[in-house]
Design a protein around this motif. Structure first.
Motif, mmCIF file in Angstrom:
data_model
loop_
_atom_site.group_PDB
_atom_site.id
_atom_site.type_symbol
_atom_site.label_atom_id
_atom_site.label_comp_id
_atom_site.label_asym_id
_atom_site.label_seq_id
_atom_site.Cartn_x
_atom_site.Cartn_y
_atom_site.Cartn_z
ATOM 1 N N SER B 45 0.652 -1.093 -0.515
ATOM 2 C CA SER B 45 0.296 0.124 0.074
ATOM 3 C C SER B 45 1.145 1.186 0.130
ATOM 4 O O SER B 45 0.384 1.905 -0.857
ATOM 5 C CB SER B 45 -0.705 0.399 1.027
ATOM 6 O OG SER B 45 -1.784 -1.266 1.226
ATOM 7 N N GLN B 87 -7.962 0.457 -0.379
ATOM 8 C CA GLN B 87 -7.789 -0.727 0.317
ATOM 9 C C GLN B 87 -9.386 -0.976 0.821
ATOM 10 O O GLN B 87 -10.129 -1.204 1.957
ATOM 11 C CB GLN B 87 -6.892 -1.100 1.248
ATOM 12 C CG GLN B 87 -7.039 -2.398 1.406
ATOM 13 C CD GLN B 87 -6.095 -2.829 2.081
ATOM 14 O OE1 GLN B 87 -4.939 -2.373 2.361
ATOM 15 N NE2 GLN B 87 -5.252 -4.185 1.854
ATOM 16 N N ASP B 167 -5.565 -1.749 -4.419
ATOM 17 C CA ASP B 167 -5.209 -2.118 -3.578
ATOM 18 C C ASP B 167 -6.304 -3.400 -2.938
ATOM 19 O O ASP B 167 -7.084 -2.270 -2.968
ATOM 20 C CB ASP B 167 -5.159 -0.584 -2.588
ATOM 21 C CG ASP B 167 -4.124 -0.820 -1.484
ATOM 22 O OD1 ASP B 167 -4.051 -2.552 -1.029
ATOM 23 O OD2 ASP B 167 -3.058 -0.772 -0.861
#
Ligand SMILES: Nc1ncnc2c1ncn2[C@@H]1O[C@H](COP(=O)(O)OP(=O)(O)OP(=O)(O)O)[C@@H](O)[C@H]1O
Ligand SMILES: [Mg+2]
Lengths: 289, 249
Positions: B45, B87, B167
């Motif tokens: 990330s 994410q 992500d």
């Protein structure tokens, strides 16, 4: 070409609808601050205006009275009294005679302006005013009317300054809380590529709208409240009963309050901008995730 | 054609002495799908946040289209050049799905003109990732995780960026939607010539990759080492890497 920044304002408007609770609270605080400012300002402005009026009224009223109430003073004849009234310093050739006990009388003339008192005095003495008479304004009357007003003016000014300082402090606090509360939203917008200044502009538009609404409501509330507050203040200040002073929210006051409202909104804007500048989107978003 | 390049990039978080990324060099071409794999906490990330201009590397440089990111306006870069699927979605939860998309179009100064046209384009985009109009008109707050993820994907595509960064984009999707999303991402690379970079733990995603990049404890793992270390890729990934290697030879 359509304005590329229009969406910022649109977004601000939508945000107002989305966060009713927070905006309402913020509105209540701003409303309270502006209302107190309205009250302080209108009392202050009215007392300034009244002092001015009293100053001209009592300041232009000239009395010729015996220095002491001695019997051996030569009388001022009616011709003399009339002669004194033929002066370019006076509003008109009018003279009032007022009995002040034990046969003595007071002559009252009305000056065009309080400044010409000394000139008028010299003129009257040149015209043969007997010694033992004084030419002066009604000090006692002046003090009786103007002093409480001066007091009211000072109190309202102090009050006004306190309210302004407190108001700014509250606005700073509100903006800090608001920006902190909206950190995530700010982070998302920044991550989407929204520039800091646009974000700040959006927040500023929001606060501007809330402040404007509060400004109008405050004018109404302040106008209603300031009269009774001033009555109470005057009652406390004046020992003797006096006629009530008419407190009004003048156009000038409205303008000043508008200035105050804008000041508050700008304070909030500046705080928001400085806060936003410190945040990096990645940090904000990571804090949440 | 080279689209993105990392030149000797190192990164550590503010207040931390340990480097999360160490001397990473890599190049990403337009028209290809890349997957970034590695164990949790490897720095995937973090790498994406550097590529997407959300953060700046401490040492080394990131180049987009030959230009150093340090010299570009990173706000403009994020708004126009890259689309990021986070994410954690990072959507405006109090706004509707469609508003999230149109706002993104507005921020990127999209060529689509007019409110209605933008809204229609947003609906179409959402429809492409499997969100119908009724759902699109609901606030993000009232959408399921998978639906939010799809809105995030639509938003990343809303300004037609050259680079798409994702992500774990399929982490919350069922198998059917996952393959649908992967099809979209592959098409974006192979047909529209985008550079697609996906961080993933999923075998299904690595299976569509043109190239796989492994990260282990902040280091780029490629070639033999990556192939041999089965700890950070499964059988499928292994096979896939083998194929790539074989093709390269
Ligand atoms: N703000 C931060 N400050 C300090 N360290 C951080 C911060 N954010 C992440 N890290 C650390 O950096 C390392 C890499 O984190 P990163 O989020 O890039 O991992 P990841 O590969 O994406 O993991 P995952 O697969 O679980 O998402 C981790 O060890 C993490 O603890
Ligand atoms: Mg991660």
């Amino acid at each position: 070409m359509k304005n590329k920044n229009f969406y910022v304002i649109e977004n601000a408007l939508l945000n107002l609808g989305k966060n009713k609770g927070r905006n309402f609270l913020q509105g209540v605080m701003i409303f309270a601050v502006i209302t107190t400012t309205v009250i302080a300002l209108s009392i202050h402005n009215t007392s300034v205006a009244i002092i001015g009026e009293y100053k001209t009224r009592f300041g232009s009223e000239v009395n010729i009275v015996p220095e002491t109430l001695a019997d051996n003073l030569p009388d001022i004849t009616a011709e003399q009294a009339l002669l004194y009234s033929q002066s370019e310093y006076l509003r008109d050739a009018q003279v009032d005679e007022v009995k002040i006990g034990s046969g003595a009388i007071k002559l009252v003339y009305y000056l065009k302006s309080p400044e010409s008192l000394d000139a008028f005095r010299t003129e009257v003495q040149d015209k043969g005013l007997p010694a033992g008479y004084i030419v002066d304004i009604d000090k006692a009357g002046y003090d009786r009317m103007v002093m409480p007003m001066e007091g009211l003016k000072d109190i309202s000014l102090t009050f006004l300054l306190i309210v302004l300082a407190l108001g700014c402090a509250i606005m700073i606090l509100l903006s800090i809380i608001s920006v902190r509360e909206r950190k995530y939203e700010i982070g998302v917008l920044r991550a989407m590529g929204m520039k800091k200044q646009k974000l700040a502009m959006g927040l500023w538009v929001e606060i501007l709208i809330i402040t404007s609404v509060c400004f109008i409501l405050s004018l109404i509330a302040g106008g209603l409240l300031s009269q009774s507050i001033s009555d109470a203040l005057l009652a406390g200040l004046m020992n003797t009963a006096t006629e009530p002073v008419d407190i009004s929210v003048s156009p000038q006051t409205v303008l000043q309050i508008f200035g105050v409202a804008m000041l508050f909104a700008s304070v909030a804007g500046i705080i928001s901008v400085s806060k936003i500048t410190k945040y990096e989107p990645i940090k904000i978003l990571m804090e949440r995730n | 054609m080279k689209c993105l390049e990392l030149a000797d990039v190192s990164y550590r978080y503010e207040g931390s002495t340990e480097y999360v990324l160490k001397n990473i060099s890599a190049a990403f071409d337009s028209g290809k799908v890349y997957t970034v794999v590695g164990e949790s906490g490897a720095g995937k990330s973090t790498l994406l946040s550097l590529i997407s201009g959300l953060d700046v590397c401490k040492e080394g440089d990131v180049y987009y289209d030959g230009k150093n990111l340090r010299e570009l306006d990173r706000d403009d870069y994020r708004a126009k050049c890259v689309g990021v699927i986070f994410q954690g979605y990072n959507l405006l939860i109090n706004s509707t799905a469609v508003y999230n998309i149109t706002l993104s179009m507005n921020i990127s100064e999209s060529e689509i003109m007019g409110r209605r046209a933008k809204k229609e384009a947003a609906f179409a985009l959402l429809n492409k990732v499997g969100i119908d109009r009724e759902t699109a008109d609901r606030k993000i707050l009232y959408l399921s995780g998978g639906e939010q993820q799809r809105v995030g994907i639509a938003r990343a595509l809303s300004h037609n960026p050259d680079v798409i960064i994702a992500d774990e984009p399929t982490g919350n999707l069922d198998a059917e939607t996952e393959s649908e999303v992967l099809k979209i991402l592959t098409r974006l690379a192979h047909e529209d010539g985008k550079c697609v970079i996906i961080v993933t733990h999923s075998e299904n995603v690595t299976a569509i990759a043109d190239e796989i990049i492994g990260i282990h404890a902040g280091n780029l793992i490629a070639g033999e080492k990556y192939r041999e270390n089965s700890a950070f890729h499964g059988e499928n990934g292994h096979e896939r890497t083998k194929t790539i290697r074989e093709n390269e030879q």
